[in-house]
Design an enzyme around this catalytic site. Structure first.
Site, PDB file in Angstrom:
ATOM      1  N   SER A   1      30.591  12.301  63.218  1.00 53.16           N
ATOM      2  CA  SER A   1      30.337  11.260  64.482  1.00 53.16           C
ATOM      3  C   SER A   1      29.249  12.633  65.464  1.00 53.16           C
ATOM      4  CB  SER A   1      31.434  10.515  64.759  1.00 53.16           C
ATOM      5  OG  SER A   1      31.780   9.799  63.581  1.00 53.16           O
TER       6      SER A   1
ATOM      7  N   GLN B   1      46.633  -4.818  61.284  1.00 53.55           N
ATOM      8  CA  GLN B   1      47.439  -5.281  61.361  1.00 53.55           C
ATOM      9  C   GLN B   1      47.105  -7.087  61.483  1.00 53.55           C
ATOM     10  OE1 GLN B   1      48.616  -3.405  63.732  1.00 53.55           O
ATOM     11  NE2 GLN B   1      49.993  -4.958  64.627  1.00 53.55           N
TER      12      GLN B   1
ATOM     13  N   GLY C   1      23.997  18.835  45.847  1.00 51.06           N
ATOM     14  CA  GLY C   1      25.162  19.953  46.570  1.00 51.06           C
ATOM     15  C   GLY C   1      24.817  20.704  47.543  1.00 51.06           C
TER      16      GLY C   1
ATOM     17  N   GLU D   1      28.360  12.637  55.147  1.00 52.29           N
ATOM     18  CA  GLU D   1      26.592  13.215  55.504  1.00 52.29           C
ATOM     19  C   GLU D   1      26.261  13.008  56.518  1.00 52.29           C
ATOM     20  OE1 GLU D   1      23.661  11.196  53.281  1.00 52.29           O
ATOM     21  OE2 GLU D   1      25.349  10.100  51.809  1.00 52.29           O
TER      22      GLU D   1
HETATM   23  C1  FAD Z   1      34.622  12.247  49.737  1.00 48.73           C
HETATM   24  C2  FAD Z   1      33.486  12.806  50.211  1.00 48.73           C
HETATM   25  C3  FAD Z   1      32.315  13.308  49.732  1.00 48.73           C
HETATM   26  C4  FAD Z   1      31.473  14.084  49.981  1.00 48.73           C
HETATM   27  N1  FAD Z   1      30.315  13.708  49.288  1.00 48.73           N
HETATM   28  C5  FAD Z   1      29.298  15.689  49.432  1.00 48.73           C
HETATM   29  C6  FAD Z   1      28.313  15.360  48.698  1.00 48.73           C
HETATM   30  O1  FAD Z   1      27.821  14.866  47.380  1.00 48.73           O
HETATM   31  N2  FAD Z   1      27.275  16.527  48.877  1.00 48.73           N
HETATM   32  C7  FAD Z   1      27.383  17.192  49.499  1.00 48.73           C
HETATM   33  O2  FAD Z   1      27.040  18.198  49.508  1.00 48.73           O
HETATM   34  N3  FAD Z   1      28.198  17.109  50.761  1.00 48.73           N
HETATM   35  C8  FAD Z   1      29.449  16.007  50.166  1.00 48.73           C
HETATM   36  N4  FAD Z   1      30.887  15.974  51.023  1.00 48.73           N
HETATM   37  C9  FAD Z   1      30.777  16.378  52.291  1.00 48.73           C
HETATM   38  C10 FAD Z   1      30.200  16.204  53.960  1.00 48.73           C
HETATM   39  O3  FAD Z   1      29.250  16.073  54.279  1.00 48.73           O
HETATM   40  C11 FAD Z   1      31.426  17.091  54.758  1.00 48.73           C
HETATM   41  O4  FAD Z   1      32.917  16.906  54.722  1.00 48.73           O
HETATM   42  C12 FAD Z   1      30.877  17.042  56.214  1.00 48.73           C
HETATM   43  O5  FAD Z   1      29.467  16.965  56.056  1.00 48.73           O
HETATM   44  C13 FAD Z   1      31.246  17.497  57.258  1.00 48.73           C
HETATM   45  O6  FAD Z   1      31.520  18.765  57.121  1.00 48.73           O
HETATM   46  P1  FAD Z   1      32.933  19.733  56.655  1.00 48.73           P
HETATM   47  O7  FAD Z   1      33.535  19.076  56.070  1.00 48.73           O
HETATM   48  O8  FAD Z   1      32.709  21.469  55.864  1.00 48.73           O
HETATM   49  O9  FAD Z   1      33.523  20.078  58.571  1.00 48.73           O
HETATM   50  P2  FAD Z   1      32.913  21.018  59.587  1.00 48.73           P
HETATM   51  O10 FAD Z   1      31.041  21.152  59.792  1.00 48.73           O
HETATM   52  O11 FAD Z   1      33.892  22.309  58.855  1.00 48.73           O
HETATM   53  O12 FAD Z   1      33.576  20.203  60.212  1.00 48.73           O
HETATM   54  C14 FAD Z   1      34.920  20.167  61.109  1.00 48.73           C
HETATM   55  C15 FAD Z   1      34.922  19.751  62.620  1.00 48.73           C
HETATM   56  O13 FAD Z   1      34.023  20.283  63.434  1.00 48.73           O
HETATM   57  C16 FAD Z   1      33.115  19.694  64.032  1.00 48.73           C
HETATM   58  N5  FAD Z   1      31.559  20.867  64.564  1.00 48.73           N
HETATM   59  C17 FAD Z   1      30.954  21.378  63.434  1.00 48.73           C
HETATM   60  N6  FAD Z   1      29.770  21.537  64.125  1.00 48.73           N
HETATM   61  C18 FAD Z   1      30.692  21.032  65.656  1.00 48.73           C
HETATM   62  C19 FAD Z   1      29.373  21.143  66.778  1.00 48.73           C
HETATM   63  N7  FAD Z   1      28.842  21.786  66.496  1.00 48.73           N
HETATM   64  N8  FAD Z   1      29.535  20.668  67.992  1.00 48.73           N
HETATM   65  C20 FAD Z   1      30.932  19.805  67.761  1.00 48.73           C
HETATM   66  N9  FAD Z   1      31.665  19.736  66.902  1.00 48.73           N
HETATM   67  C21 FAD Z   1      31.464  20.180  65.330  1.00 48.73           C
HETATM   68  C22 FAD Z   1      33.119  18.796  62.843  1.00 48.73           C
HETATM   69  O14 FAD Z   1      32.464  17.200  63.748  1.00 48.73           O
HETATM   70  C23 FAD Z   1      34.312  18.106  62.712  1.00 48.73           C
HETATM   71  O15 FAD Z   1      35.011  17.107  63.475  1.00 48.73           O
HETATM   72  C24 FAD Z   1      31.501  14.758  50.782  1.00 48.73           C
HETATM   73  C25 FAD Z   1      32.424  15.033  51.383  1.00 48.73           C
HETATM   74  C26 FAD Z   1      33.207  14.298  51.329  1.00 48.73           C
HETATM   75  C27 FAD Z   1      34.671  14.565  51.727  1.00 48.73           C
END
Ligand code: FAD
Length: 382
Positions: free
Chosen positions: A369, A339, A124, A366
């Site tokens: 991009s 496609q 988490g 994880e």
């Molecule tokens: C099905 C699923 C399973 C998952 N499993 C786990 C798990 O087991 N444990 C866990 O801890 N997490 C887990 N996650 C969470 C996942 O790792 C995060 O969703 C991911 O790291 C992105 O974080 P966020 O969703 O908060 O997006 P945000 O960090 O809010 O990002 C939103 C957008 O802003 C961009 N962005 C953010 N900062 C910057 C920057 N400085 N410069 C440019 N662009 C930026 C991001 O690239 C993205 O496009 C899971 C997610 C999903 C959907």
């Protein structure tokens, strides 16, 4: 330089490939459709020793390495990504933090169950308000006598709410450093601890046969001994875990990309249009040739990152590049495979529909991009 697999690695790859085709493929579409967790498949994977691949025999593991895990993930994801991500998260995010940073007592207590696949663990880190910027963690843990009292919530946590989930490791703010920054630590929270609530599973676009939940901690008390490793090392711990995990996600993405080639080849031979198989048309041949090239180059990228990691060399940049490239080409291959399948590609009964729905998360989970590009640029000195 030799990119060929050893006999042992080839044998592992073949046995996982057979398992994926014979055991996973016949049942997974129904689990995917009904959003159910494939307990029976997971139990059989445990029996095969897959959950113990990179762990030493003293904890019940197979004595293999991280590359062995990657090979298994690639072959599973070639057929189905829900099962593959369950294994990836169980090892790389679940058991590995305990193996890498746990005390002997914690390892002895938790690893045998996790390594056998009898139990799963979640990791988490992400919270509803912060993901990429993990320094923004709001969950707090305060030491009260000989117990940590945890308050906060975590979002999207894989393997955190199955019937066999034994624990989650949770990152939490445990204090303030002399420079004013947050002190982060990692704490083990066993399932069923009072104050630890697991919300119902999310309704997801893909990976629908895998387990993902939001978690809440409300004055949740665990023994002080549940601290994982040293206090204040939370940041360094999850960075290490995520660096390794990126190689595993890259392997999973390569598997999905290769699965798109498998399905497209089959379909291009079967489907006729204008009097001949569509595979006779150069437009289709070129799509499949490009898909195969992309899967191959992404595979080389994760082999390289894994080789550096196992040699004890720096691998952060290579792992980020492998994850970035493999997830990008997985999305590309899934789009092209759909496609090639025409209207049938948009029907859930075809595996490529699952590949398409499962590919997008690979560019997000994880480390997005964008985050991979930040890591690469930073490693280049920018
Ligand atoms: C099905 C699923 C399973 C998952 N499993 C786990 C798990 O087991 N444990 C866990 O801890 N997490 C887990 N996650 C969470 C996942 O790792 C995060 O969703 C991911 O790291 C992105 O974080 P966020 O969703 O908060 O997006 P945000 O960090 O809010 O990002 C939103 C957008 O802003 C961009 N962005 C953010 N900062 C910057 C920057 N400085 N410069 C440019 N662009 C930026 C991001 O690239 C993205 O496009 C899971 C997610 C999903 C959907």
């Amino acid at each position: 330089m030799d990119f060929r697999l050893t006999e042992e690695q080839e044998a592992l790859r073949e046995s996982v490939r057979d398992f994926a085709r014979e055991v996973v493929a016949p049942v997974i579409a129904e689990h995917y459709e009904k959003h159910t967790f494939p307990y029976d498949v997971i139990r059989q994977m445990g029996k095969m020793g897959l959950f113990g691949l990179p762990f030493p025999e003293e904890y019940g593991g197979m004595g293999g390495d991280y590359f062995a895990l990657c090979l298994a993930l690639e072959e599973l994801a070639r057929v189905d990504s829900s099962v593959a991500i369950t294994l990836e998260a169980a090892i790389s995010l679940g058991a590995m933090p305990i193996y890498r940073f746990g005390t002997e007592e914690q390892k002895a207590r938790w690893l045998p169950k996790l390594v056998s696949g009898e139990a799963l663990a979640g990791f988490g880190l992400t919270e509803p308000g912060t993901g990429s910027d993990a320094g923004g963690t709001q969950t707090r843990a305060v030491l009260d006598g000989d117990e940590w009292v945890i308050n906060g919530s975590k979002a999207f946590i894989t393997n955190s709410g199955t019937d066999i989930t034994a624990l989650v490791t949770v990152t939490a703010v445990t204090g303030t450093r002399p420079d004013g920054s947050k002190e982060l630590s990692t704490i083990i929270v066993p399932s069923g601890t009072p104050g630890f609530t697991v919300a119902p599973g999310y309704s997801k676009v893909g990976w629908t046969a895998s387990d993902t939940h939001e978690l809440t901690f409300d004055d949740c008390r665990v023994p002080a001994d549940n601290l994982l490793g040293e206090r204040g090392r939370g940041f360094a711990q999850f960075l290490r875990i995520l660096d390794e995990g990126r190689i595993a996600i890259a392997a999973l993405a390569v598997g999905l990309a290769q699965g798109c080639v498998d399905e497209s080849l089959k379909y291009a031979r079967e489907r006729h249009a204008f009097g001949q198989p569509i595979g006779n048309y150069q437009a289709i041949q070129f799509k499949i040739a490009d898909m195969e090239m992309r899967a191959h180059t992404a595979r080389l990228a994760y082999y390289d990152a894994a080789a550096r990691m196992l040699a004890g060399e720096p691998f952060k940049r290579q792992a980020a590049m492998a994850k970035l490239h493999a997830s990008t080409i997985a999305v590309d291959n899934a789009r092209e495979a759909t496609q090639i399948h025409g209207g049938y590609g948009f029907m859930n009964e075809y595996p490529v529909a699952r590949f398409w729905r499962d590919s997008k998360i690979l560019e997000i989970g994880e480390g997005t991009s964008e985050v991979q590009r930040m890591i690469i640029a930073r490693d280049l000195g920018l």
